[in-house]
Design an enzyme around this catalytic site. Sequence first.
Site, PDB file in Angstrom:
ATOM      1  N   SER A  11       0.807  -1.227   0.000  1.00 56.06           N
ATOM      2  CA  SER A  11       0.000   0.000   0.000  1.00 56.06           C
ATOM      3  C   SER A  11       0.836   1.271   0.000  1.00 56.06           C
ATOM      4  O   SER A  11       0.300   2.359  -0.171  1.00 56.06           O
ATOM      5  CB  SER A  11      -0.935   0.000   1.217  1.00 56.06           C
ATOM      6  N   LYS A  21      -7.235   4.089   7.964  1.00 58.10           N
ATOM      7  CA  LYS A  21      -6.279   5.023   7.366  1.00 58.10           C
ATOM      8  C   LYS A  21      -6.845   6.440   7.292  1.00 58.10           C
ATOM      9  O   LYS A  21      -6.151   7.428   7.569  1.00 58.10           O
ATOM     10  CB  LYS A  21      -5.883   4.542   5.976  1.00 58.10           C
TER      11      LYS A  21
END
Length: 837
Positions: free
Chosen positions: A705, A748
């Site tokens: 990611s 996130k």
Amino acid sequence: MSNEKISESIEVMDRTHVPGEAPVLRSRDVVIFPHMLSPLFVESEQAIRAVDTAVNGGHRVVALFGQKPGAKQRKAGPDDAAGDAENVVQAEDLYQVGTAVQVVRMQRTPDNRLQVLVNGIARVGLEELVQTAPYPLARVKVLESWAEKTNELEALSQNVLSLFKRAMDLVPNVPKELMAALDSLSEQEQKADFIASQFNLRFEERQEVLSELNLRLRFELIHKFLTREVEILELRQKIESNAAGSLDEAQREYFLRQQLKAIREELGEGGDEVEEIEELSAKIEAAGMPDEARKAAVRELSRMEKMPGESAEYTVSRTYLDWLVELPWSKASEDRIDVDRAQKILDDDHFGIEKPKDRILEYLAVRGLKNDMRGPILCLVGPPGTGKTSLGRSVARALDRTFVRISLGGVRDESEVRGHRRTYVGALPGRIVQGLRRAGTNNPVFMLDEIDKLGADFRGDPSAALLEVLDPEQNCRFEDHYLDVPFDLSQVLFIATANTLHTIPPALLDRMEVLELPGYTEQEKLEIARSYLVPRQLEEHGLTAGRLEIDTEAITGLIRYYTSEAGLRNLERAVGTLCRKVARRFAQGRKRKVRVKTGHLQEYLGPRQFLHEIAEENDEVGVAAGLAVTSSGGDVMFVEATVMPGGGNLKLTGQVGDVMQESVQAAMTYVRSRWESLGLLEKFNEERDVHVHAPAGAVPKDGPSAGITMATVLASVFTGRPVRNDVAMTGEITLRGKVLPVGGIRDKVLAAHRAGIRTVILPGKNRKDLEEVPDAIRKGVKLVFADHMDKVLETALVKKRRASRKRRSPAAGSTANRPSARTGNRRRPAVTAAPGE
């Protein structure tokens, strides 16, 4: 009629004395054969009149006919001479063959019945009922038996005689006169009737023998019935013999044990062992074990009885039996199926986490419709302090079940789950069986805490042992190595907890239903602190709302400046510290109420531990903010890059894993392939080395990611364009620059919001995951969705000024490590990252 006895010297009649018409007696259960003397009890008024007529008439003969089963009867009508309510005899209700009997003696009994002793004279056939009232009178005909005297008839009669003698041997206490009477009979017809009369045949079978005039067929019938009776008698004798043998053996064992007990008492030893064995035997009977477990317990108890009490094996057997009898084989708590009550309990105990609570309520709803459903295997996944363990306790309270918790963190031995075999010294069952024994029921709420912390070494793999425990198709026969008998776990509600799914083996994870408990937003933390944490800490520290009041702004300050977490543990610790400081003041004599405001936090807790906004203050070249998911929730990870003279080498540091290293290589390849659109020279990297660093170098990091973050920081350091300080990003990059979706979007975005980030770049295919992000967070952060790296660079990099037309090629050390008027020489420590998704 007189009750006096008839003289026993009455002459015995034969078939020649049978009149053409005779009074009729009907019978439902008695058949009298010729030459057979038998008592009869006469009750009805019609029958008494028939017997009285026969005796007073002088011939003393009545005809006895059997009544057919289920024969229809009618009440006496007005045309009947009797005119009473007794049943009237009908010819079609009677068998056509009966017996003419001679009344030998009669007398009245105290209950007003007539006791008659009759002697069979001959078979008679029913031709016609002459009258039905005041007593039945029938026209009868004497019937003669017939048979051809053949060898077959002789053999058949001898077989019948042999069977009869065999039967007499099997029947206890048979008088010797019975066989003498049989031997005195000369005619085969008389012998056949005599034998048929001596056995307890059914009424229909006796009537069938009486009605058969062919002597050979009559012997065949008697042979068939007699063979059956002999088999029954032999089987009965065998059963009685076996029972007597068992009884004798049991009596013998009892007497021996009593003698052994007396001997031990004389020697002053062994009394306690006998009591223990008797106590264990009673517990085995009362434990409600399944057959397999009960057989094992009885077998072990039998071995234990033969051991001396001071031997080591005796103690091992005793411990094993103690475990068997104390397990809840058949003890289950009754579920309280009330969805509304359960929802209130869950809402009172936990704020938010709607998905897990909805799943529990769905289970309760289905349980109410289908009582025998198996318990689900749930896995609650989320950062520490998000309420996973306490949710399990709330579920148990909502169901009225016992709650059992075992911690699997650091467990490396398979025997911790399955138990040790009894061959080892100090062997014990595994934690599953131990938990069931503590619970006392076979359907508790069983929490397997920290299932992601299981280890494996030379002692086995505990996660593999849990496969059977957490498989609904197998756990109905879970076998612990110590017990060595199956135990049914299908009614147990298993709830596992984990901080991350990456370390759980796929086979184990496949057996569980995963429910995510994401981190809390600032508003959720504020509500939880006000409703749960502050009241609980006040009570634990002996304070009340009348002594200490923490206003909303102070709680918000605790969340922003003294904690940085996805859960609530550090926040509760901070509240507890505040309560202790205030409690000390009251202990030192303070009387007035304490009101804590934002300005007082530094006085009680010291300087601020965290900055509310950790984003960079200025735009910098070679510094980009990436988003990662750790075991503690979402976090911001700053990636730095710098260039220096060299030979085109790429160096990556910061404890990064293989996947993240490959992401940097893919990002470098993308930047090199886009040199022209980025305004770089064709061979811009041949004389320069680039160093990429992920700070917090002692913490391992991995995952794809960070791909677009690496590409952004490389593009920034080579082009000299700063990265916007209010932008954070996450996404995987391909060689063609496509942005692929990643996981953990909610955590996130929350981390970015806590860090003061105003713009978050996400993969376009993660748009669907925004449903999990609270509305308040979505409104406070600008979300940019990118399907290609061009969109990422367009959003993240500061655009060049139009006045600068000269292409700028960065020199060694001219980017991130060069002081400037905008950024100074400021460097910020990186936020700890964790493995990627």
